[in-house]
Design a protein around this motif. Structure first.
Motif, mmCIF file in Angstrom:
data_model
loop_
_atom_site.group_PDB
_atom_site.id
_atom_site.type_symbol
_atom_site.label_atom_id
_atom_site.label_comp_id
_atom_site.label_asym_id
_atom_site.label_seq_id
_atom_site.Cartn_x
_atom_site.Cartn_y
_atom_site.Cartn_z
ATOM 1 N N TYR A 363 0.795 -1.034 0.009
ATOM 2 C CA TYR A 363 0.040 -0.087 0.077
ATOM 3 C C TYR A 363 0.722 1.180 -0.081
ATOM 4 N N GLU A 366 1.221 5.995 3.894
ATOM 5 C CA GLU A 366 0.097 6.363 4.726
ATOM 6 C C GLU A 366 -0.511 5.125 5.127
ATOM 7 N N THR A 367 -1.130 4.455 4.490
ATOM 8 C CA THR A 367 -1.735 3.240 4.591
ATOM 9 C C THR A 367 -1.065 2.251 5.447
ATOM 10 N N GLN A 370 -0.898 3.254 8.936
ATOM 11 C CA GLN A 370 -2.280 2.782 9.635
ATOM 12 C C GLN A 370 -2.352 1.359 9.876
ATOM 13 N N ASP A 398 -10.306 3.781 10.610
ATOM 14 C CA ASP A 398 -10.142 3.531 9.226
ATOM 15 C C ASP A 398 -9.983 1.707 8.728
ATOM 16 N N TYR A 399 -9.183 1.284 9.775
ATOM 17 C CA TYR A 399 -9.331 -0.220 9.499
ATOM 18 C C TYR A 399 -10.699 -1.001 9.520
ATOM 19 N N ARG A 402 -12.446 -0.101 6.219
ATOM 20 C CA ARG A 402 -11.524 -0.886 5.129
ATOM 21 C C ARG A 402 -11.873 -2.101 5.049
#
Length: 542
Positions: A363, A366-367, A370, A398-399, A402
């Motif tokens: 990824y 940033e991802t 995270q 965010d996880y 996602r």
């Protein structure tokens, strides 16, 4: 250096005799003396030397069909006259050369200190403070950290003057010298009552038949460096029998491929550094899992492909490495995110470094950060950067978004009394349910596939500033989630036409009582903070 070619007169400056097995140097090359004597068809005495760097050698110890000595490599050996080699100096002389009082410039050659102008003309400069530093260093009884890197030290010499002159030393660096055995190191260390850290890297030291017989000499040592010594793990463990109080072990750039289950030899160990060896399987590291005090492991630049703890289930904590807080695995070959999930089984883990592994390219930057934060519940530092409360909250929410759709498809439900997700999903995302319990299940609207057009991808944000500024108060604004905080600040300045840099924070429209979350990193994108359409951006002016 020898004054004659007679065997019985190859003596060092202190009167000690050069023997087979000793180390010598020539033109910055170092090697082991393997033979002392005559060579057929020649006159006088020769030394047969097996050089550490085979480029210095010429053969394998054979001359005119006769084998005089054994070499490590086919071309690492050569014959050399005693007058052409350096026999080394005692540590007492090295002390005087490096730290002794020098007249004038404090031991600095003024001719070596110059700067060049655009036409490469030299201008001599003065080394300010050199005399003061030299006088301080020459007060031997105050020295605490002493280094003799590459000074051709072969041993203590016949006297015990070194210890008498330097009774306060706690850190001794003997990297790349002419030491040939641990007995010779022990004679030096025995003179230093307060020594805590010892570095003998880049020496070739013969391991004694009974290492424990030297334990009294090294009983106070807490840290030892054995880097670039060509050692296997079994040889390192043998060395550790000499260090009953060892807490920090550095064994980088060696030949370690396999480990063994330690007995009590490493019971005090807190830090283990195995940088740049050839360890290919995490199974080898598991052999050290019961060391009770091990807090830090450096395993960068090995060839480990995965991390696993088979003693417990995906959502349980392992009984191995109970004290481990720091794990460095830079530049390995870790391929799957499941290894990061496995790291969450460690009870005390606080810092992780995975730079240079294949998973880091799955990824964007940033991802990737995270995901590591979301998967590792107790980690406080990632990539040498502190994980703040706000960053963890954003990463975990965010996880949930996602992988929320997959969670629902696999049977996940916001009601704890309803069906839990499949076992396969829990294996793949062992922290997901805990995050649901912590932050709540993601809403259906959050799981809808995001529009691919730029227009539909914009966030509709309420921007709130002090109401009386040009009567603007709260303003609705659409902006991309990819905008950086720095660019957002510039946009805000233009909107309100205010001087000075604003301070930004936001509140979620879904959690009215939640505290404001600061946008505290100018380089982060807005989406990093999990801000959504309908949220309110708060602008404050200093």
């Amino acid at each position: 250096m020898a004054s004659t070619e007679k065997l019985e007169e190859i003596l060092r400056e202190d009167g000690s005799e050069l023997r087979v097995g000793d180390r010598v140097s020539s033109e910055s090359y170092i090697g082991n003396v393997k033979y002392i004597g005559e060579v057929q068809s020649t006159n006088g005495i020769w030394l047969g030397v097996d050089w550490d760097d085979q480029c210095r050698g010429k053969h394998d110890g054979v001359h005119q069909g006769k084998k005089y000595f054994q070499t490590r490599l086919p071309t690492s050996g050569s014959f050399i006259r005693p007058s052409k080699i350096e026999l080394g100096i005692t540590i007492l002389k090295a002390l005087q050369e490096r730290y002794g009082l020098k007249e004038g410039t404090g031991g600095v050659n003024s001719e070596d200190l110059f700067v060049l102008d655009d036409q490469f003309n030299q201008t001599v400069v003065e080394m300010v403070g050199a005399e003061k530093v030299n006088k301080l260093q020459s007060t031997f009884n105050r020295l605490r950290k002493v280094g003799f890197y590459n000074m051709n030290v072969y041993g203590a010499g016949p006297s015990l003057e070194f210890g008498k002159l330097c009774p306060s030393i706690v850190d001794l660096d003997l990297t790349r010298n002419l030491l040939s055995s641990w007995e010779s190191v022990a004679k030096i260390v025995k003179q230093i009552p307060h020594l805590k850290d010892l570095n003998v890297s880049e020496n070739q030291l013969m391991i004694p038949k009974d290492p424990q017989s030297l334990a009294d000499c090294f009983s106070r040592l807490k840290g030892v460096a054995l880097n670039r010594m060509g050692l296997t793990w079994s040889e390192i463990v043998s060395c550790c029998l000499m260090f009953p109080s060892l807490e920090e072990l550095h064994a980088c750039f060696n030949n370690i491929t396999e480990l063994t289950v330690p007995t009590d030899d490493l019971k005090c160990l807190r830090t283990l550094d195995l940088l740049t060896n050839n360890i290919q399987s995490w199974n080898e590291m598991l052999k050290l899992g019961n060391l009770p005090h091990l807090e830090t492991i450096f395993l960068s630049e090995n060839k480990i492909k995965s991390v696993h703890f088979p003693d417990c289930s995906a959502t349980e904590k392992s009984g191995l490495f109970k004290s481990l807080k720091v794990l460095f695995l830079k530049e390995n070959e870790i391929l799957e995110w499941s290894s990061v999930d496995e790291m969450n089984k460690l009870q005390s883990l606080e810092e992780v470094e995975l730079t240079g592994n294949p998973i880091m390219k799955t990824y964007n930057i940033e991802t990737v950060r995270q995901l590591r934060i979301a998967k590792l519940e107790n980690v406080k530092i990632i990539g040498r950067t502190q994980v703040t409360y706000e960053e963890r909250k954003g990463a975990e929410i965010d996880y949930l978004k996602r992988f929320g759709a997959e969670w629902r498809q696999e049977g996940g439900h916001s009601d704890k009394n309803m069906n839990r997700p499949s076992q396969e999903f829990e294996q793949k995302h062992p922290r997901f349910q805990a995050l649901v319990d912590k932050w709540g299940a993601p809403e259906e609207s959050e799981l809808q596939e995001k529009a691919k057009t730029i227009k539909d991808g914009l966030l509709d944000i309420k921007v709130s500033s002090i109401a009386h500024i040009q009567d603007r108060g709260v303003v609705s604004k659409k902006m991309p989630g990819t905008i950086s905080v720095l660019k957002l600040k510039t946009l805000i300045q233009r909107m309100f036409k205010m001087p000075g840099e604003p301070t930004l924070s936001y509140t979620s429209h879904k959690r009215a009582k939640a505290p404001e979350i600061d946008l505290d990193n100018d380089m982060r994108q807005l989406s990093f903070y999990s801000i959504e359409s309908g949220d309110t951006l708060h602008v404050k002016w200093s």
